[in-house]
Design a protein around this motif. Structure first.
Motif, PDB file in Angstrom:
ATOM      1  N   UNK A 177     -15.283  -5.107 -26.482  1.00 52.72           N
ATOM      2  CA  UNK A 177     -15.438  -4.125 -25.411  1.00 52.72           C
ATOM      3  C   UNK A 177     -14.101  -3.815 -24.727  1.00 52.72           C
ATOM      4  N   UNK A 178     -13.293  -4.836 -24.513  1.00 53.89           N
ATOM      5  CA  UNK A 178     -11.979  -4.618 -23.885  1.00 53.89           C
ATOM      6  C   UNK A 178     -11.101  -3.714 -24.756  1.00 53.89           C
ATOM      7  N   UNK A 179     -11.056  -4.015 -26.050  1.00 57.92           N
ATOM      8  CA  UNK A 179     -10.188  -3.246 -26.953  1.00 57.92           C
ATOM      9  C   UNK A 179     -10.700  -1.818 -27.101  1.00 57.92           C
ATOM     10  N   UNK A 180     -12.044  -1.646 -27.234  1.00 56.22           N
ATOM     11  CA  UNK A 180     -12.619  -0.302 -27.370  1.00 56.22           C
ATOM     12  C   UNK A 180     -12.314   0.544 -26.140  1.00 56.22           C
ATOM     13  N   UNK A 181     -12.464  -0.050 -24.957  1.00 57.89           N
ATOM     14  CA  UNK A 181     -12.172   0.678 -23.717  1.00 57.89           C
ATOM     15  C   UNK A 181     -10.709   1.084 -23.656  1.00 57.89           C
ATOM     16  N   UNK A 182      -9.830   0.172 -24.045  1.00 58.29           N
ATOM     17  CA  UNK A 182      -8.397   0.470 -24.003  1.00 58.29           C
ATOM     18  C   UNK A 182      -8.026   1.574 -24.989  1.00 58.29           C
ATOM     19  N   UNK A 183      -8.593   1.515 -26.199  1.00 53.33           N
ATOM     20  CA  UNK A 183      -8.280   2.523 -27.222  1.00 53.33           C
ATOM     21  C   UNK A 183      -8.717   3.909 -26.759  1.00 53.33           C
TER      22      UNK A 183
END
Length: 509
Positions: free
Chosen positions: A344-350
């Motif tokens: 979730x953190x990486x998806x939000x950042x991308x």
């Protein structure tokens, strides 16, 4: 002998898969409304419902499921039987499917009523199904078999999304049936379950608890256990546990409040089941079309992604089969929570840190990266918070309260969904993918909760699981209760037949 063992084990899998098919109902219906929202024909047929109205349609289903699970599922499964509970749920789903498919034009009330009734049916079926599996499956493979319970949710989504994808590719030919076909195919699974229920045995634990029908319990166990010794030992364990529950605690649902150990289990199960839905999976399943519309502009491409998501969901759930009984429930829940949090953190950042094109979509590489991360999310979710929460919930409660407790705990999923899904669309509209940081925090907190509070239950028999939660061993205590009952009855037998007892005593000496 090997053939006999193999055939009975295979039959044990068969009866469990029949019960697990109830979860296909849930997976299919959870995906139906997500699918038909994208149909322009459905929108026009029901006179362009507003966003709050669409939210009400989702709420109608969850309210029905909460009512069915909390108030109907337990009593039906307990007083009429596990198989009757599954059958009742299937019949209601069939009725509701016709109501939704053939609702009069512009009559959204009929469609909503169908959604509510289908929720009630699933609440009842989803209470009886996992209890039945837990009570028929041998302890050493109970986790593997229960894996199919969650996997069949993905099967339901798989069927629904691929049917919807096919319909989106043929809208001109189908017209209004582009959404009606998606809805009416829901008849397939409940009809199949109703056709196969007569071929599977009843629950031996239910037979003994209701009328102390030892012969029916024995006949049921003989069909799924390899040896007579296993059958007799299990019958004795069930009898001892039930006797202790009646004598020392309560034979009815009041034990949920009287017994400190059961109260503790109920609190833990409520948190786990609510947590399952706020990991982000509930929102992804209900609003994936809306989420992906922020990245892609093609309806058929979004439908294809949903279909592929459901396909991989089946494969990822199968991972639980070889790890849930090997490594245990606890480690799976912790690893799953941590993995989902990072996804979730990486998806939000991308999504938030990349540019948006003029048409409102993302570039193709960004879109592919986000879809990959959402697939990676379900890779962690399916075998852990998907399958394992159901496994743990179905096995931790004692016989006297199992049906009601599983019904209440599992429907906490819909309670959490009802509350959260009311504000998630607004959350998503206002904050976009920043909402995913919220899910990341929730997942990390859930992993910490499991580490400190959830005990391991792998390969523990249902009758002895109470000891993990500070309760008494119902088998040992029940053995003492039965021994006391026999001791009380013994003097009567001596008075009635003194001669035979004397001879018996001499022979034993």
């Amino acid at each position: 002998m090997a053939v006999s063992v193999s055939s009975k084990r295979a039959y044990n899998w068969f009866v469990s898969l029949v019960a697990a098919a109830c979860m296909v109902l849930y997976g299919y219906d959870a995906s139906v409304f997500n699918s038909v929202q994208g149909s322009k024909n459905w929108v026009a047929y029901f006179n362009h419902p507003s966003s709050p109205t669409i939210g009400s349609i989702n709420t109608a289903y969850t309210v029905g499921a909460i009512f069915g699970g909390f108030f109907c599922g337990g009593p039906i499964a307990d007083f009429l039987g596990r198989k009757v509970g599954m059958a009742t749920g299937c019949v209601l789903v069939i009725i509701a499917t016709f109501m939704q498919t053939f609702a009069p034009r512009h009559n959204l009330a009929c469609f909503i009523a169908g959604r509510c009734i289908i929720g009630i049916g699933q609440g009842i079926a989803l209470t009886a199904g996992p209890i039945y599996i837990g009570e028929l499956a041998p302890p050493e493979i109970r986790g593997q078999i229960m894996t199919f319970w969650q996997m069949f949710y993905s099967v339901g989504s798989f069927i629904c999304f691929w049917i919807n994808y096919a319909c989106t590719k043929n809208v001109p030919q189908l017209g209004e049936w582009d959404w009606k076909l998606v809805v009416i195919f829901q008849l397939m699974v409940p009809i199949l379950i109703l056709a196969t229920l007569p071929t599977i045995p009843g629950s031996p634990r239910w037979f003994i608890k209701h009328g102390n029908n030892i012969e029916k319990a024995r006949a049921a166990l003989i069909r799924v256990r390899d040896t007579e010794e296993e059958v007799e030992e299990e019958i004795m364990q069930i009898r001892e546990a039930i006797e202790y529950e009646k004598e020392a605690i309560s034979g009815n649902y009041s034990a949920l409040w009287k017994d400190k150990s059961l109260r503790k289990r109920m609190y833990l199960a409520l948190v786990l089941n609510a947590g399952q839905q706020i990991t982000g999976q509930g929102s992804l399943n209900s609003y994936s079309t809306k989420i992906y519309s922020k990245i892609f502009t093609s309806d058929s491409k979004i439908a294809l992604i949903n279909a592929l998501n459901a396909t991989f969901g089946i494969l990822f759930t199968l991972n639980a089969m070889w790890i849930v009984d090997r490594f245990g429930r606890k480690i799976l829940l912790i690893a799953g929570g941590i993995g989902m949090g990072f996804c979730m953190i990486i998806a939000a950042a991308v999504e938030t840190e990349t540019p948006t094109m003029a048409n409102g979509a993302k570039t193709e590489p960004v879109g592919i990266a986000i879809v990959f991360l959402m697939f990676l999310f379900i890779f962690f979710y399916k075998p852990s918070w998907g399958a394992t929460v159901w496994i743990w919930t179905s096995e931790v409660f004692s016989m006297n309260v199992r049906a009601q407790a599983v019904g209440m705990a599992s429907q906490t999923q819909n309670v959490a969904n009802t509350i959260f899904q009311q504000f998630f669309p607004t959350f998503l509209d206002h904050d976009g993918f920043y909402a995913f940081y919220f899910f990341a925090g929730i997942n990390f907190l859930l992993a910490v909760f499991v580490f400190f509070f959830i005990p391991e239950t792998k390969k523990v028999t249902l009758e002895e699981i109470d000891t993990l939660f500070g309760g008494a061993n119902h088998v040992v205590q029940g053995e003492e209760v039965l021994a006391h009952q026999k001791a009380v009855q013994a003097p009567r037998q001596v008075n009635e037949k003194p001669r035979s007892v004397a001879v018996e005593n001499v022979e034993y000496k």
